[in-house]
Motif scaffolding. Structure first.
Motif, PDB file in Angstrom:
ATOM      1  N   THR A  86     -89.827  19.188  19.589  1.00  0.00           N
ATOM      2  CA  THR A  86     -90.979  19.719  20.719  1.00  0.00           C
ATOM      3  C   THR A  86     -92.153  20.789  20.148  1.00  0.00           C
ATOM      4  O   THR A  86     -92.876  20.716  20.605  1.00  0.00           O
ATOM      5  CB  THR A  86     -90.704  18.837  22.020  1.00  0.00           C
ATOM      6  OG1 THR A  86     -89.377  19.952  22.315  1.00  0.00           O
ATOM      7  CG2 THR A  86     -89.882  17.788  22.354  1.00  0.00           C
ATOM      8  N   TYR A 120     -83.554  22.393  35.616  1.00  0.00           N
ATOM      9  CA  TYR A 120     -83.716  22.659  34.714  1.00  0.00           C
ATOM     10  C   TYR A 120     -82.468  23.026  33.565  1.00  0.00           C
ATOM     11  O   TYR A 120     -82.012  22.567  32.639  1.00  0.00           O
ATOM     12  CB  TYR A 120     -85.120  23.749  34.360  1.00  0.00           C
ATOM     13  CG  TYR A 120     -85.151  23.403  32.932  1.00  0.00           C
ATOM     14  CD1 TYR A 120     -85.592  22.924  32.053  1.00  0.00           C
ATOM     15  CD2 TYR A 120     -84.324  25.046  32.242  1.00  0.00           C
ATOM     16  CE1 TYR A 120     -85.853  23.441  30.550  1.00  0.00           C
ATOM     17  CE2 TYR A 120     -84.637  25.026  30.327  1.00  0.00           C
ATOM     18  CZ  TYR A 120     -85.522  24.185  30.095  1.00  0.00           C
ATOM     19  OH  TYR A 120     -85.183  24.606  28.385  1.00  0.00           O
ATOM     20  N   HIS A 169     -81.843  17.447  27.650  1.00  0.00           N
ATOM     21  CA  HIS A 169     -83.092  17.926  27.013  1.00  0.00           C
ATOM     22  C   HIS A 169     -82.709  18.747  25.743  1.00  0.00           C
ATOM     23  O   HIS A 169     -84.156  18.173  24.358  1.00  0.00           O
ATOM     24  CB  HIS A 169     -84.146  19.137  27.671  1.00  0.00           C
ATOM     25  CG  HIS A 169     -84.363  18.815  29.207  1.00  0.00           C
ATOM     26  ND1 HIS A 169     -84.536  19.647  29.832  1.00  0.00           N
ATOM     27  CD2 HIS A 169     -84.816  17.705  29.281  1.00  0.00           C
ATOM     28  CE1 HIS A 169     -84.924  18.903  30.591  1.00  0.00           C
ATOM     29  NE2 HIS A 169     -85.222  17.899  30.889  1.00  0.00           N
ATOM     30  N   LYS A 170     -81.668  19.330  25.110  1.00  0.00           N
ATOM     31  CA  LYS A 170     -81.137  19.801  23.635  1.00  0.00           C
ATOM     32  C   LYS A 170     -81.292  17.947  22.990  1.00  0.00           C
ATOM     33  O   LYS A 170     -81.565  18.417  21.649  1.00  0.00           O
ATOM     34  CB  LYS A 170     -80.658  20.598  23.797  1.00  0.00           C
ATOM     35  CG  LYS A 170     -80.683  22.221  24.148  1.00  0.00           C
ATOM     36  CD  LYS A 170     -79.155  23.343  24.303  1.00  0.00           C
ATOM     37  CE  LYS A 170     -79.839  24.150  24.810  1.00  0.00           C
ATOM     38  NZ  LYS A 170     -78.895  25.159  24.592  1.00  0.00           N
ATOM     39  N   LYS A 171     -80.869  17.274  23.343  1.00  0.00           N
ATOM     40  CA  LYS A 171     -80.265  16.162  22.614  1.00  0.00           C
ATOM     41  C   LYS A 171     -81.470  15.637  22.516  1.00  0.00           C
ATOM     42  O   LYS A 171     -81.443  14.807  21.032  1.00  0.00           O
ATOM     43  CB  LYS A 171     -79.142  16.042  23.824  1.00  0.00           C
ATOM     44  CG  LYS A 171     -78.691  14.419  22.734  1.00  0.00           C
ATOM     45  CD  LYS A 171     -77.621  13.504  23.931  1.00  0.00           C
ATOM     46  CE  LYS A 171     -77.151  11.825  23.065  1.00  0.00           C
ATOM     47  NZ  LYS A 171     -76.183  11.542  23.882  1.00  0.00           N
ATOM     48  N   HIS A 172     -81.839  15.330  23.603  1.00  0.00           N
ATOM     49  CA  HIS A 172     -82.747  14.082  23.065  1.00  0.00           C
ATOM     50  C   HIS A 172     -85.117  14.661  22.826  1.00  0.00           C
ATOM     51  O   HIS A 172     -85.535  14.080  22.557  1.00  0.00           O
ATOM     52  CB  HIS A 172     -83.402  13.123  24.785  1.00  0.00           C
ATOM     53  CG  HIS A 172     -82.402  12.128  24.935  1.00  0.00           C
ATOM     54  ND1 HIS A 172     -82.711  11.728  24.052  1.00  0.00           N
ATOM     55  CD2 HIS A 172     -81.460  12.643  25.472  1.00  0.00           C
ATOM     56  CE1 HIS A 172     -80.986  10.749  24.685  1.00  0.00           C
ATOM     57  NE2 HIS A 172     -80.373  11.534  25.302  1.00  0.00           N
ATOM     58  N   TYR A 173     -84.775  16.284  22.553  1.00  0.00           N
ATOM     59  CA  TYR A 173     -86.231  16.419  22.825  1.00  0.00           C
ATOM     60  C   TYR A 173     -86.694  17.703  21.480  1.00  0.00           C
ATOM     61  O   TYR A 173     -87.117  18.362  21.615  1.00  0.00           O
ATOM     62  CB  TYR A 173     -86.557  16.717  24.021  1.00  0.00           C
ATOM     63  CG  TYR A 173     -86.660  15.957  24.780  1.00  0.00           C
ATOM     64  CD1 TYR A 173     -88.259  14.741  24.837  1.00  0.00           C
ATOM     65  CD2 TYR A 173     -86.323  16.164  26.012  1.00  0.00           C
ATOM     66  CE1 TYR A 173     -87.698  14.209  26.399  1.00  0.00           C
ATOM     67  CE2 TYR A 173     -86.246  15.546  27.133  1.00  0.00           C
ATOM     68  CZ  TYR A 173     -87.391  13.820  27.140  1.00  0.00           C
ATOM     69  OH  TYR A 173     -87.324  13.631  27.968  1.00  0.00           O
ATOM     70  N   LYS A 174     -85.679  17.400  20.283  1.00  0.00           N
ATOM     71  CA  LYS A 174     -85.445  17.587  19.173  1.00  0.00           C
ATOM     72  C   LYS A 174     -86.832  17.946  18.518  1.00  0.00           C
ATOM     73  O   LYS A 174     -87.470  17.038  18.426  1.00  0.00           O
ATOM     74  CB  LYS A 174     -84.165  18.112  18.510  1.00  0.00           C
ATOM     75  CG  LYS A 174     -82.890  18.274  19.069  1.00  0.00           C
ATOM     76  CD  LYS A 174     -81.970  17.597  18.434  1.00  0.00           C
ATOM     77  CE  LYS A 174     -80.632  17.862  18.921  1.00  0.00           C
ATOM     78  NZ  LYS A 174     -79.576  17.299  17.104  1.00  0.00           N
TER      79      LYS A 174
END
Length: 61
Positions: A39, A25, A32-37
């Motif tokens: 969520t 993780y 994750h911060k770039k692609h899953y804003k």
């Protein structure tokens, strides 16, 4: 119910699994911060929907 060996194995497996998942993780956190804003809003909506269903169940029960 479980032998001492099984309990020790289960505990060690859980610790190793948690460490590996945590490491992976942290490694992917920037991605994750770039692609899953946004969520988190989906999670909040889902929890709210489940809470609404539970409230309706208890009101009409």
């Amino acid at each position: 119910m479980f032998s001492n060996g099984q309990l020790i194995f289960g505990l060690l497996f859980f610790i190793a699994f948690a460490v590996i998942i945590g490491y992976q993780y942290r490694k992917d956190l920037r991605l994750h911060k770039k692609h899953y804003k946004g969520t988190v809003w989906v999670l909040i909506a889902f929890i709210g929907f489940i809470a609404m269903i539970a409230a309706v169940k208890f009101i009409f029960m």
